[in-house]
Design an enzyme around this catalytic site. Structure first.
Site, PDB file in Angstrom:
ATOM      1  CD  GLU A 115     113.450  37.772-112.918  1.00 38.24           C
ATOM      2  OE1 GLU A 115     114.407  37.095-113.330  1.00 38.24           O
ATOM      3  OE2 GLU A 115     112.569  37.299-112.172  1.00 38.24           O
ATOM      4  CD  GLU A 121     107.647  36.634-109.808  1.00 33.54           C
ATOM      5  OE1 GLU A 121     108.593  35.980-109.329  1.00 33.54           O
ATOM      6  OE2 GLU A 121     107.602  36.971-111.012  1.00 33.54           O
TER       7      GLU A 121
END
Ligand code: 9MR
Length: 375
Positions: A159, A264
């Site tokens: 991220e 995810e």
């Protein structure tokens, strides 16, 4: 008499068709996609320690890859300077080795779940670039080195991009500079040259962010840095991304010469106060019944939308299987999903393939059937 003459062959044919369909239906998710990509699940602490035997049985039956939901994050393994808690991480890796899983390490460098001390000296002041690089290298060498040859795939940087595709101004960025990403990949490669190295992020179907990740991969490759894979987290919604958006993003990433991991996956079904498919952990809202409409069960029409969205995404994954290394669900049953508590605490969400009792929801069968539809 006439009726029974007519009925018998029909009955026979029906039984035969049903038996053939049953025999053709793969027994598990991992079997359905055998030879296409790994199908994984993120494990929480209760699953790793064997406390949650019901979920462990599902993991063994359905999945051939595992990710650690939290067990390998910096804040867990090294919460204080010099203090290492490898217990849970070791158990996680031992589970994967014992059951011949494709084991994912998540994650090495992130702005979240990293203790505040990492960025500061004993005097409390922010470290210099060189001192933070040395600390990052030590952490990567310790963790990757400990599981060398066992963890096959590492989320090296997590991220690092904003939604507009620019680099997030985390402390990593502010202290080291934009090349902290290249350095992290370089250290991880040195620590285990055989491991698959992944850049992992959410909302990568957003065109600006997609352009950002493509820029990043191209730049790393141009600098000779080893990057093997981009993890598309896919914290999704019932209507987003569309199959076309998902397909376009996978293909755009794959043409840069890396694999794609759907890393995810889950699908939020509850009213959504945000925009886009974000997983921005800093988002928080107070709870209220308005935001938790289905505490006692999912209405049929929403269940159907969930099935349709999962089937649409898996049709894309199956079509693009040559570019995809794994598809990992972020959890096993709805009871354990992080989406029950984010961005609003205490909700009843239904984002995964197993319900709160560990029973498959309709999307499960739809996903099992996707490869068969294409044959
Ligand atoms: O599922 C994880 C949850 O248990 C933690 O509380 C949370 C803390 O940030 O992290 C969750 O996992 C995140 C993952 O590590 C990175 N991408 C977003 C995931 C969901 O927040």
């Amino acid at each position: 008499m006439r009726a029974s003459c007519f009925t018998r062959p029909v009955l026979f044919a029906t039984v035969l068709i049903a038996a053939t369909a049953w025999a053709q239906q793969p027994a598990s998710l991992k079997q359905a996609y055998q030879g296409d990509f790994y199908v994984g699940a993120a494990m929480n602490a209760a699953e790793i320690t064997g406390q949650d035997q019901r979920s462990d049985a599902i993991i063994l039956e359905q999945f051939n890859s595992i990710s650690p939901e939290n067990a390998l994050k910096w804040a867990i393994v090294n919460p204080e300077p010099g203090q290492y808690n490898w217990g849970l991480a070791d158990q996680y890796v031992a589970f994967g080795v014992e059951h011949h899983m494709w084991i994912v390490g998540h994650n090495l460098v992130w702005h979240n779940q990293v203790p505040a001390w990492v960025f500061r000296g004993k005097d409390g002041k922010l470290l210099t670039r060189d001192a933070l690089l040395a600390r990052m290298k030590e952490h990567i060498f310790l963790e990757v080195g400990r599981y060398k040859g066992k963890i096959q795939s590492w989320d090296v940087v997590n991220e690092a991009l904003n939604d507009d595709g620019t680099l997030r101004h985390s402390l990593w960025y502010r202290i080291i500079g934009p090349d902290y990403i290249a350095k992290a990949f370089q250290y991880a490669h040195e620590a285990d040259p055989k491991a698959q190295l992944t850049y992992n992020d959410y909302n990568l179907t957003n065109p600006e962010k997609l352009a950002g990740v493509i820029r990043l991969v191209k730049q790393l490759k141009a600098e000779g840095v080893t990057i093997d894979c981009v993890g598309m987290q896919n914290h999704d919604h019932l209507d987003s991304p569309t199959a076309a958006e998902e397909d376009a993003a996978i293909r755009a990433i794959a043409v840069t010469g890396v694999k794609v991991a759907i890393s995810e996956l889950d699908i939020n079904v509850l009213p959504w106060p945000g925009t886009g498919n974000t997983a921005e952990v800093s988002m928080h809202m107070a709870s209220s019944p308005k935001w938790n409409p289905w505490p006692n069960g999912l209405p049929r029409d929403v269940q159907q939308k969930l099935t349709d969205q999962y089937a649409a995404l898996f049709r894309v994954f199956y079509k693009d299987r040559a570019d995809i290394s794994r598809v990992t669900f972020w959890g096993v049953t709805n009871a354990q999903s992080w989406l029950n508590n984010w961005p609003i605490p205490g909700r009843t969400n239904y984002p995964l393939l197993l319900d709160r009792e560990g029973k498959p929801v309709p999307a499960f069968a739809a996903i099992l059937n996707v490869p068969g539809e294409a044959r």
